[in-house]
Design a protein around this motif. Structure first.
Motif, PDB file in Angstrom:
ATOM      1  N   ARG A   1      -8.336  17.455  -7.682  1.00 11.94           N
ATOM      2  CA  ARG A   1      -9.065  16.212  -7.959  1.00 11.94           C
ATOM      3  C   ARG A   1      -9.698  16.240  -9.346  1.00 11.94           C
ATOM      4  O   ARG A   1      -9.694  15.221 -10.060  1.00 11.94           O
ATOM      5  CB  ARG A   1     -10.148  16.011  -6.886  1.00 11.94           C
TER       6      ARG A   1
ATOM      7  N   ARG B   1      -8.635   1.911  -1.971  1.00 12.42           N
ATOM      8  CA  ARG B   1      -8.380   2.794  -0.824  1.00 12.42           C
ATOM      9  C   ARG B   1      -7.105   3.608  -1.041  1.00 12.42           C
ATOM     10  O   ARG B   1      -7.058   4.808  -0.739  1.00 12.42           O
ATOM     11  CB  ARG B   1      -8.287   1.962   0.455  1.00 12.42           C
ATOM     12  N   VAL B   2      -6.089   2.949  -1.569  1.00 12.60           N
ATOM     13  CA  VAL B   2      -4.833   3.648  -1.831  1.00 12.60           C
ATOM     14  C   VAL B   2      -5.033   4.714  -2.910  1.00 12.60           C
ATOM     15  O   VAL B   2      -4.519   5.836  -2.799  1.00 12.60           O
ATOM     16  CB  VAL B   2      -3.734   2.656  -2.236  1.00 12.60           C
TER      17      VAL B   2
ATOM     18  N   GLY C   1     -13.403   7.119  -1.373  1.00 10.82           N
ATOM     19  CA  GLY C   1     -13.625   8.379  -0.670  1.00 10.82           C
ATOM     20  C   GLY C   1     -13.867   9.534  -1.617  1.00 10.82           C
ATOM     21  O   GLY C   1     -13.596  10.692  -1.287  1.00 10.82           O
TER      22      GLY C   1
ATOM     23  N   ASP D   1       0.835  -1.213   0.000  1.00 13.46           N
ATOM     24  CA  ASP D   1       0.000   0.000   0.000  1.00 13.46           C
ATOM     25  C   ASP D   1       0.864   1.256   0.000  1.00 13.46           C
ATOM     26  O   ASP D   1       0.626   2.195  -0.762  1.00 13.46           O
ATOM     27  CB  ASP D   1      -0.884   0.035   1.246  1.00 13.46           C
ATOM     28  N   ASP D   2       1.871   1.281   0.864  1.00  6.56           N
ATOM     29  CA  ASP D   2       2.731   2.455   0.977  1.00  6.56           C
ATOM     30  C   ASP D   2       3.460   2.734  -0.330  1.00  6.56           C
ATOM     31  O   ASP D   2       3.577   3.892  -0.764  1.00  6.56           O
ATOM     32  CB  ASP D   2       3.742   2.261   2.104  1.00  6.56           C
TER      33      ASP D   2
ATOM     34  N   THR E   1      -6.360  12.366  -3.378  1.00  4.72           N
ATOM     35  CA  THR E   1      -6.644  13.506  -2.509  1.00  4.72           C
ATOM     36  C   THR E   1      -5.384  14.112  -1.903  1.00  4.72           C
ATOM     37  O   THR E   1      -5.390  15.274  -1.492  1.00  4.72           O
ATOM     38  CB  THR E   1      -7.612  13.100  -1.385  1.00  4.72           C
ATOM     39  N   SER E   2      -4.284  13.341  -1.861  1.00  3.56           N
ATOM     40  CA  SER E   2      -3.036  13.846  -1.268  1.00  3.56           C
ATOM     41  C   SER E   2      -2.127  14.532  -2.276  1.00  3.56           C
ATOM     42  O   SER E   2      -1.310  15.381  -1.902  1.00  3.56           O
ATOM     43  CB  SER E   2      -2.256  12.697  -0.617  1.00  3.56           C
TER      44      SER E   2
ATOM     45  N   ARG F   1      -6.615   7.771  -1.421  1.00  2.00           N
ATOM     46  CA  ARG F   1      -5.680   8.574  -0.623  1.00  2.00           C
ATOM     47  C   ARG F   1      -4.717   9.339  -1.511  1.00  2.00           C
ATOM     48  O   ARG F   1      -4.416  10.511  -1.264  1.00  2.00           O
ATOM     49  CB  ARG F   1      -4.902   7.667   0.335  1.00  2.00           C
ATOM     50  N   ALA F   2      -4.231   8.669  -2.556  1.00  2.00           N
ATOM     51  CA  ALA F   2      -3.256   9.319  -3.434  1.00  2.00           C
ATOM     52  C   ALA F   2      -3.871  10.485  -4.198  1.00  2.00           C
ATOM     53  O   ALA F   2      -3.258  11.561  -4.323  1.00  2.00           O
ATOM     54  CB  ALA F   2      -2.669   8.296  -4.404  1.00  2.00           C
TER      55      ALA F   2
ATOM     56  N   GLU G   1       0.973   4.162  -2.840  1.00  2.00           N
ATOM     57  CA  GLU G   1       0.581   5.547  -2.558  1.00  2.00           C
ATOM     58  C   GLU G   1       1.663   6.520  -2.991  1.00  2.00           C
ATOM     59  O   GLU G   1       1.385   7.544  -3.640  1.00  2.00           O
ATOM     60  CB  GLU G   1       0.262   5.715  -1.076  1.00  2.00           C
TER      61      GLU G   1
END
Length: 362
Positions: free
Chosen positions: A92, A79-80, A157, A48-49, A86-87, A83-84, A52
């Motif tokens: 977006r 999920r990853v 998300g 996952d890390d 939005t980060s 997160r990516a 991302e």
């Protein structure tokens, strides 16, 4: 949701960094012709890390297409991706996010008893009728796809999925007739047309492995013109002037070039390839397995080497896929930031059009 203004601004942000044909039309907006895939890898925190970090690097470095699926890596990939997206230091609405539904997903890890998990989570008081299952874990019936779409929106998300694919519908041919699969697709397309109206998805299509690149006599064959016609009927049924069926995904690389070489579809009185039919029907094509899951990172045939000197094997493979007629974007795995940087750099080369592509077939 990706917008016209934001995707064009994303292209302009990179100026002359990439070759002339790197960004391509996708609807009224534009997308990079190299995309970020999330299929491979174990369902672990460490992977996952890596994903991302790699996805953020790719999005910030010139790839505004991210592809995933509800079942990838036991649900972790979505999920990853969320997160990516939005980060990353990118709006977006400049990024096209695609996901898929069809294979029933696990929740973070593979259960000890997958069949029991499916029964408990999806069949018992759930959205899946056992009669609609194929291979014990695949379902494209309308209620199931709607539930999977909702699950994907929660996992990502995000308020909107830009492109939603019905995943490998040919899997259903193991248990039902071709006509029954078309009927099921049409019913599901009606639901997806309505989800466009509510803003949950921007457009939809089908992601396949065998269906569109094998000839009609093959057990896994589905007719692309027929699938599109069913989508048009679905749009009419719900009162939409035009269908939201705008994209397909299929494997394409130098060793799996069937989408270009096999005349698999009856269209306008002749047999034509999937890429030719997609182009004629104004569909965007996103290629999976552009690196053959990493195998092509070690080299391509000498004919292409001679045409595209100065690139790494992975870059040559990506440029082969994205130079095929009718291809909008070639997807490549994005689990390692260094690999992503190499893949994105393929866009600094302009494939030599027919010369780059046809060299393999001479």
């Amino acid at each position: 949701m990706a917008t016209t203004r934001a995707t064009w601004a994303y292209r302009d942000r990179f100026g002359d960094t990439f070759g002339r044909t790197y960004f391509r039309r996708f609807g009224p907006g534009v997308v990079s012709s190299v995309g970020l895939g999330t299929y491979l890898g174990d369902p672990t925190d460490a992977v996952d890390d890596g994903y991302e970090r790699a996805l953020i690097a790719g999005i910030e470095g010139g790839c505004n297409v991210v592809d995933t699926a509800a079942n990838y890596r036991c649900g972790r990939s979505e999920r990853v991706v969320g997160r990516a997206v939005t980060s990353a230091d990118v709006d977006r609405d400049a990024v096209v996010v695609a996901t898929k539904g069809g294979f029933l997903p696990f929740d973070g890890e593979r259960p000890a008893d997958p069949a029991r998990y499916v029964r408990e989570q999806f069949v018992a008081d759930g959205p899946v009728d056992p009669a609609d299952l194929a291979a014990g874990y695949h379902c494209i019936a309308p209620d199931a796809i709607e539930a999977l779409l909702d699950r994907s929106l929660d996992a990502l998300g995000l308020e909107t999925v830009d492109c939603y694919y019905v995943h490998n519908p040919e899997t259903q041919l193991r248990v039902r007739s071709r006509e029954a699969v078309y009927d099921q697709l049409e019913a599901t397309f009606e639901r997806l047309e309505r989800r466009i109206e509510t803003g949950d998805i921007g457009r939809y299509g089908v992601a396949t492995w065998d269906a569109f690149r094998v000839p009609p006599g093959d057990d896994a064959h589905l007719s692309l013109p027929t699938v599109v016609e069913r989508a048009r009927t679905a749009a009419e049924t719900v009162g939409r002037a035009e269908t939201g069926f705008e994209a397909i995904q299929l494997p394409f690389n130098v060793h799996m070039a069937d989408a270009f070489t096999v005349p698999a579809h009856e269209f306008e009185g002749e047999r034509r390839s999937a890429l030719a039919v997609a182009h004629a029907l104004d569909l965007d094509v996103f290629t999976s397995a552009s690196l053959a899951q990493g195998d092509l990172a070690s080299g391509l045939p000498s004919a292409v080497d001679a045409e595209l000197s100065g690139e790494t094997p992975a870059q040559r493979a990506i440029n082969f896929a994205r130079s095929a007629p009718g291809v909008t974007c070639a997807l490549a795995g994005a689990s390692d930031p260094d690999h992503v940087a190499e893949n994105v750099a393929a866009g600094t080369f302009d494939p030599l059009g027919a010369r780059a592509f046809d060299a393999v077939f001479e």
